[in-house]
Design a protein around this motif. Structure first.
Motif, PDB file in Angstrom:
ATOM      1  N   THR A  45     -14.786  57.366  84.252  1.00 40.02           N
ATOM      2  CA  THR A  45     -13.914  58.262  83.491  1.00 40.02           C
ATOM      3  C   THR A  45     -13.186  59.180  84.465  1.00 40.02           C
ATOM      4  N   PRO A  46     -11.861  59.057  84.571  1.00 39.21           N
ATOM      5  CA  PRO A  46     -11.114  59.976  85.437  1.00 39.21           C
ATOM      6  C   PRO A  46     -11.335  61.425  85.016  1.00 39.21           C
ATOM      7  N   LEU A  47     -11.165  62.323  85.958  1.00 32.13           N
ATOM      8  CA  LEU A  47     -11.365  63.737  85.662  1.00 32.13           C
ATOM      9  C   LEU A  47     -10.287  64.256  84.724  1.00 32.13           C
ATOM     10  N   PHE A  48      -9.024  63.873  85.000  1.00 26.55           N
ATOM     11  CA  PHE A  48      -7.890  64.339  84.208  1.00 26.55           C
ATOM     12  C   PHE A  48      -7.093  63.162  83.640  1.00 26.55           C
ATOM     13  N   TYR A  49      -6.487  63.394  82.497  1.00 27.45           N
ATOM     14  CA  TYR A  49      -5.499  62.480  81.920  1.00 27.45           C
ATOM     15  C   TYR A  49      -4.116  62.960  82.347  1.00 27.45           C
ATOM     16  N   ASN A  50      -3.307  62.054  82.894  1.00 23.60           N
ATOM     17  CA  ASN A  50      -1.966  62.405  83.363  1.00 23.60           C
ATOM     18  C   ASN A  50      -0.924  61.666  82.522  1.00 23.60           C
ATOM     19  N   PRO A  51      -0.355  62.330  81.504  1.00 22.06           N
ATOM     20  CA  PRO A  51       0.625  61.670  80.636  1.00 22.06           C
ATOM     21  C   PRO A  51       2.014  61.562  81.249  1.00 22.06           C
TER      22      PRO A  51
END
Length: 280
Positions: free
Chosen positions: A184-190
């Motif tokens: 699971t990546p730390l952040f979601y980058n939209p």
């Protein structure tokens, strides 16, 4: 509760004739609950007047050029620099990150308003090393404030594909969060979805990025259009992010900031404003 958030790096051009009216028009049209200005040369009282007094500064340090203005309808406080709890905080952190805490029903949410060091001053490897320090700072602030929820937004000075953003020992921000994946990546980058000059499966053209730079004709590493302004959402908040509300703004009322060929930086800024929405 829905919170609309808008941010813009105005590059110390607030005194230009069109920038202040443009900020006022952006507020009147979108009515954000939070408005972040980066590299702002406007004092807080001057800016609050543009918001008709409906957004107030929550800044403690009057010398910082990152300024956050917030509606009274949400409880947001700036976190003092003295609460930084890492052994050797980079000078870049104190000058280029402003940290805010939003009091929510379950656990606090941290907002990191940022102006990351520029590609003009730092090579990719240096940016990567700095981001590792910043990640340590984010982690320390989450532990201090007993939360796992964070939003990282502003002038990132990094494209989504720069490894200071996506590397797993840096900010670890990826374009998709798959709950069934083995990691699971730390952040979601939209912001990945905003790159390019057309909307997928349509003939509709769009602005290719948030920042335009004319590289040397001898350069093979630089891009005309960059998406270096953005918002990153902690992976456990991905369902709080309303995707359809993310937008790079190119105009408001009679103010036109850019077309698909260039940004009108002589009249406004060389960065474009961005809006997004969270549902809490």
């Amino acid at each position: 509760m829905k919170i609309d958030i808008l941010f813009w790096n105005i590059r110390n051009r607030g005194k230009l004739g069109k920038v202040k009216p443009a900020i006022e028009s952006l507020y009147k049209k979108y009515k954000p609950k939070m408005f972040l200005l980066i590299e702002s040369d406007l004092d807080d009282a001057e800016t609050e007047a543009l918001f008709n007094g409906e957004l107030k500064s929550v800044m403690k340090n009057t010398n910082k050029s990152i300024r956050l203005f917030v509606s009274d309808s949400i409880l947001v406080n700036e976190i003092n620099d003295k609460e930084i709890d890492i052994n050797h905080p980079s000078r870049q952190i104190k000058q280029r990150i402003v940290t805010f805490k939003l009091t929510a029903d379950t656990e606090p949410i941290l907002f990191f308003g940022v102006h990351f060091p520029s590609k003009f001053s730092y090579e990719a490897e240096e940016q990567y090393k700095i981001m590792r320090e910043w990640q340590a700072y984010i982690d320390s602030q989450e532990k201090l404030n007993k939360t796992t929820k964070s939003v990282f937004f502003g002038d990132l000075n990094l494209n989504p594909f720069d490894y200071a953003l996506y590397q797993d020992d840096a900010l670890y921000a990826h374009p998709i969060i798959n709950p069934k994946a083995s990691y699971t990546p730390l952040f979601y980058n939209p912001m990945w979805s905003l790159m390019g000059d057309f909307v997928y499966k349509t003939n509709k053209t769009k602005i290719p990025g948030s920042y335009y730079f004319e590289p040397s004709r001898f350069s093979v590493r630089e891009f005309y259009w960059n998406c270096i302004d953005g918002v990153l959402i902690k992976s456990n908040m991905v369902n709080n992010f309303i995707k359809k509300e993310l937008e790079i703004l190119t105009k408001v009322n009679n103010h036109k900031f850019a077309d698909n060929q260039e940004i009108f930086s002589k009249e406004y800024s060389d960065h474009l404003p961005i809006k997004f929405q969270l549902k809490l």
